[in-house]
Scaffold this active site. Structure first.
Site, PDB file in Angstrom:
ATOM      1  N   GLY A  34       0.812  -1.211   0.000  1.00 28.40           N
ATOM      2  CA  GLY A  34       0.000   0.000   0.000  1.00 28.40           C
ATOM      3  C   GLY A  34       0.845   1.260   0.000  1.00 28.40           C
ATOM      4  N   GLY A  36      -0.317   4.391   0.329  1.00 27.08           N
ATOM      5  CA  GLY A  36      -1.080   5.509   0.885  1.00 27.08           C
ATOM      6  C   GLY A  36      -0.276   6.221   1.963  1.00 27.08           C
ATOM      7  N   PHE A  37      -0.976   6.920   2.839  1.00 27.04           N
ATOM      8  CA  PHE A  37      -0.280   7.673   3.882  1.00 27.04           C
ATOM      9  C   PHE A  37       0.558   6.756   4.759  1.00 27.04           C
ATOM     10  CE2 PHE A  37      -3.729  10.653   2.869  1.00 27.04           C
ATOM     11  CZ  PHE A  37      -2.975  11.790   2.673  1.00 27.04           C
ATOM     12  N   GLY A  38       0.006   5.587   5.120  1.00 26.52           N
ATOM     13  CA  GLY A  38       0.747   4.667   5.967  1.00 26.52           C
ATOM     14  C   GLY A  38       1.968   4.107   5.259  1.00 26.52           C
ATOM     15  N   VAL A 102      -1.945  -6.948  -5.158  1.00 22.29           N
ATOM     16  CA  VAL A 102      -1.697  -8.011  -4.190  1.00 22.29           C
ATOM     17  C   VAL A 102      -2.916  -8.926  -4.167  1.00 22.29           C
ATOM     18  CG1 VAL A 102      -1.359  -8.548  -1.756  1.00 22.29           C
ATOM     19  CG2 VAL A 102      -0.119  -6.652  -2.805  1.00 22.29           C
ATOM     20  N   GLU A 193     -17.184  18.373   2.815  1.00 27.60           N
ATOM     21  CA  GLU A 193     -16.290  19.122   1.931  1.00 27.60           C
ATOM     22  C   GLU A 193     -16.770  19.050   0.488  1.00 27.60           C
ATOM     23  OE1 GLU A 193     -12.425  17.420   3.061  1.00 27.60           O
ATOM     24  OE2 GLU A 193     -12.097  19.205   4.295  1.00 27.60           O
ATOM     25  N   ASP A 323      -6.136   2.329   8.183  1.00 29.71           N
ATOM     26  CA  ASP A 323      -7.533   1.901   8.147  1.00 29.71           C
ATOM     27  C   ASP A 323      -7.694   0.388   8.188  1.00 29.71           C
ATOM     28  OD1 ASP A 323      -7.983   4.563   7.880  1.00 29.71           O
ATOM     29  OD2 ASP A 323      -9.026   4.454   5.954  1.00 29.71           O
ATOM     30  N   ALA A 339      -5.642   9.981   8.160  1.00 33.14           N
ATOM     31  CA  ALA A 339      -4.277   9.898   7.643  1.00 33.14           C
ATOM     32  C   ALA A 339      -3.234   9.958   8.767  1.00 33.14           C
ATOM     33  CB  ALA A 339      -4.041  11.007   6.617  1.00 33.14           C
TER      34      ALA A 339
END
Lengths: 441, 441
Positions: A34, A36-38, A102, A193, A323, A339
């Site tokens: 992944g 993403g942010f992580g 994956v 938003e 998440d 995040a």
């Protein structure tokens, strides 16, 4: 999870990977699933450390998801919020990216199974595959609603909204069928938003674009099951958000869950219908389905149950962050799906791995340091709840929102382009990226 | 072209359109087909004039086609070169855009047939639908080659090239099958600019992106049927271009036409094969097929034969401009298929229409004023042939190329973003838009 006849190959591969790592003593191999942010935070923490790292993602770019709603509303280009993953890790010699989907993880043989190459053997694994949109069993969502979790979702929503206006312009009878009405399902930060940005797009931009169309009939309807928006914020911020949304003409339907979505709009559980040709589903997420096949204990939302240090019970070499992880604080309350939680968890996992690599004993509990939450409603309007009880709203909240998002966006070029677009949007009252991507012929 | 039973509707509609034009005396209605360089120039010339104008295009954006190759090579985002058509004509009260595909033109009843609404009646018509890629009968082009005529083409080529590198990275055996080789068919400005930009992308950017891939095996092969590149340029510029391409490692196969394209690459007419998993077709264009159904005299390449003033023989109310028109100079030589020809022709047609509207007698011959031609090969390298025999090359040519393209790009925001990206690309040796758009699931 993996057929038995693959075991020999996998074992051989694990040896082989360690053998070719390019230094005298083979370095431990950390695989991060992944980007993403992580995943990025984990990779950056491991940069230059005595490990080799493979970052696996199905895309060749990171998606800066907090700004997806701005792509969907023509304020930013998709490229602006999608820095290339290889570019992000380019300067770290010990990190390599792998573009692939994956399919599975062989926890017994320590290998990640991808769709486009041999299994990737690991010594340590960080699962940071995030979450996906979930319909929570509401009928019609998968068929008739657009989620807002990926860059494709955002560009699809952008094209859909703009195309509805074009269709209504060519055939005004479609307005009665909801061509100019958008239902946003979900009153969390994304839904709030998006609703504010759509309302501003309609009144400030599309009203000028379409000279012969009665754009005043365009409507954003925000539907939320519970009686408040921004459920995780303070009541003051919630009230501020409601006022700011209503000032922009957003219709609020709070306290009424959606019963079903169909081609004509949504039906609420109280029986009322909202006719709309565009329905956006921001009402919730669940863990990435990759978690479903691993045979690990999971929560109702699919998150993997983890130890205090974010490792997987029975698999001290596997960590889950963001998440995808059911991480909790000391009181057992789950951490929010934000995040910063993913980034802090990823850094914790990466540091824990380095402790193990260096043989420095036990790992520690992951503690999320809450830096606050923010949501922007529109031009010069945002709510921010910072540590020590500091609440910001209005222009000040908005400026802090802008600044923080610029800081957290990755890469100088992306920051500069986003800043330029924001300045343009602010001073010209325009949205420069109103592109309908054509359907393939 | 239109079934007889539509005649009554069309006649009624023509009356109706004139009746609702919103002023006391109904203003003549000018329909422009195509939002390219010609269509936009015509619209701008008619802005504020005593006519109503409808600009019809299948996309809601203008495509700044000279920079498509930069999108294809990750130097610019698609949005950067695609200003919204409604935005372009927003300030002109007498101009309205219509997003729709033109199916046919009923020349007898003065109506444009679109796919998404009633026929659009016109008093005057400007056909500016441009050209499309043509395979000139070479087998396999439609199936196996990617053209570079539209924004979708450019993003598709970008994804394809980057994906081939990812595939080779996951499975290096694919390099022998041409995964890292791109054949560019056609040595005109598009083929030359694309080849140079691809070579720079490979050596300056992707070589750093892929740490474990031997990117030195990546190759750009430019194939051209005639023995020179940039056929319309001077021999000095042609030599300069060849030298600059070769300095960047581009392989040139000049003087050998392509016999066929297949899944493994291309076969030349001399029997040699070039193995390549990516083939780009820049070898030629023909007139937009919309011209085929109108029953008008056309050239071999499908262009509509026009009078000296660009009107259609027998239809003084219809003008054809740009790549769609077979316009010639006094000596009968066809004008080149260049943006300036389309823009000048469109302005001429628009002014001719206004002369007719104002009853000021005869229209005049269209004369193209040649402002020169340019092609960039790469970083600090371009050739430019300006009027009065001025030839520029190297850094000076490159700077004039940059400046002129910034000037001709529409809209302040687009100029600013492109300038920012160019500055970034130049100083960082980077290409910030390396995005593989995922295939739909």
């Amino acid at each position: 999870m993996v057929p038995a006849d693959r075991d020999v190959t996998l074992a051989a591969l694990a040896l082989q990977t360690r053998a070719v790592s390019g230094t005298r003593a083979p370095l431990p191999h950390v695989v991060i699933v992944g980007g993403g942010f992580g995943g990025i935070a984990a990779a950056k923490t491991l940069a230059g450390k005595p490990v080799t790292v493979t970052l696996v993602d199905r895309n060749n770019f990171h998606t800066f998801s907090p700004l997806l709603y701005q792509v969907a509303t023509s304020a930013l280009a998709p490229d602006d919020i999608a820095p290339n993953l290889r570019g992000i890790v380019r300067r770290s010699r010990n990190i390599e990216a792998h573009l692939g989907r994956v399919l599975d993880v062989d926890l017994d043989h320590h290998a990640v199974i991808v769709d486009n190459g041999p299994p990737i053997a690991y010594d340590y694994l960080i699962l940071a595959a995030g979450s996906v949109s979930s319909d929570f069993g509401v009928p019609g969502v998968a068929t008739h609603a657009i989620p807002l979790k990926s860059l494709e979702d955002a560009t699809r929503l952008r094209s859909t909204v703009l195309r509805r206006f074009e269709e209504a312009n060519a055939n005004p009878a479609l307005i009665d069928e909801g061509a100019l009405r958008v239902v946003v399902a979900g009153g969390g930060p994304t839904g709030v938003e998006l609703s504010g940005a759509l309302a501003e797009l309609f009144t400030k931009v599309l009203a000028k674009d379409f000279k012969n169309l009665d754009v005043s009939r365009a409507e954003v309807v925000l539907v939320e099951a519970v009686p408040a928006v921004l459920g995780s914020f303070s009541p003051a911020s919630q009230r501020e958000a409601v006022e700011e949304l209503e000032a922009r003409g957003v219709q609020l339907r709070l306290g009424t869950p959606i019963a079903r979505v169909d081609g004509d709009g949504v039906e609420l559980t109280d029986g009322t219908r909202v006719t709309a040709r565009t329905v956006v589903w921001c009402a919730g997420v669940r863990a990435n389905p990759i978690a479903d096949s691993l045979g690990l204990a999971r929560t109702r939302l699919g998150e993997i149950v983890v130890n205090k240090d974010l490792s997987v019970p029975g698999h001290p070499e596997v960590f889950v962050v963001g998440d995808l992880a059911a991480a909790t604080d000391r009181a057992g309350r789950p951490y929010p799906q934000l995040a910063p939680v993913a980034m802090q968890g990823a850094r914790h996992a990466a540091r824990s791995i380095m402790r193990r690599v260096r043989g420095r004993g036990r790992t520690t509990r992951f503690r999320y340091f809450n830096k606050g939450v923010m949501a922007t409603i529109g031009r010069r309007s945002a709510v921010a709840e910072l540590p020590l009880g500091v609440h910001l709203a209005g222009t000040l909240g908005w400026l802090s929102w802008l600044g923080l998002h610029l800081v957290f966006l990755m890469g100088f070029r992306n920051r500069a382009v986003v800043f330029l677009n924001w300045a343009w949007n602010y001073f010209s009252w325009d949205r420069g990226n109103r592109i309908i991507i054509p359907d393939p012929d």
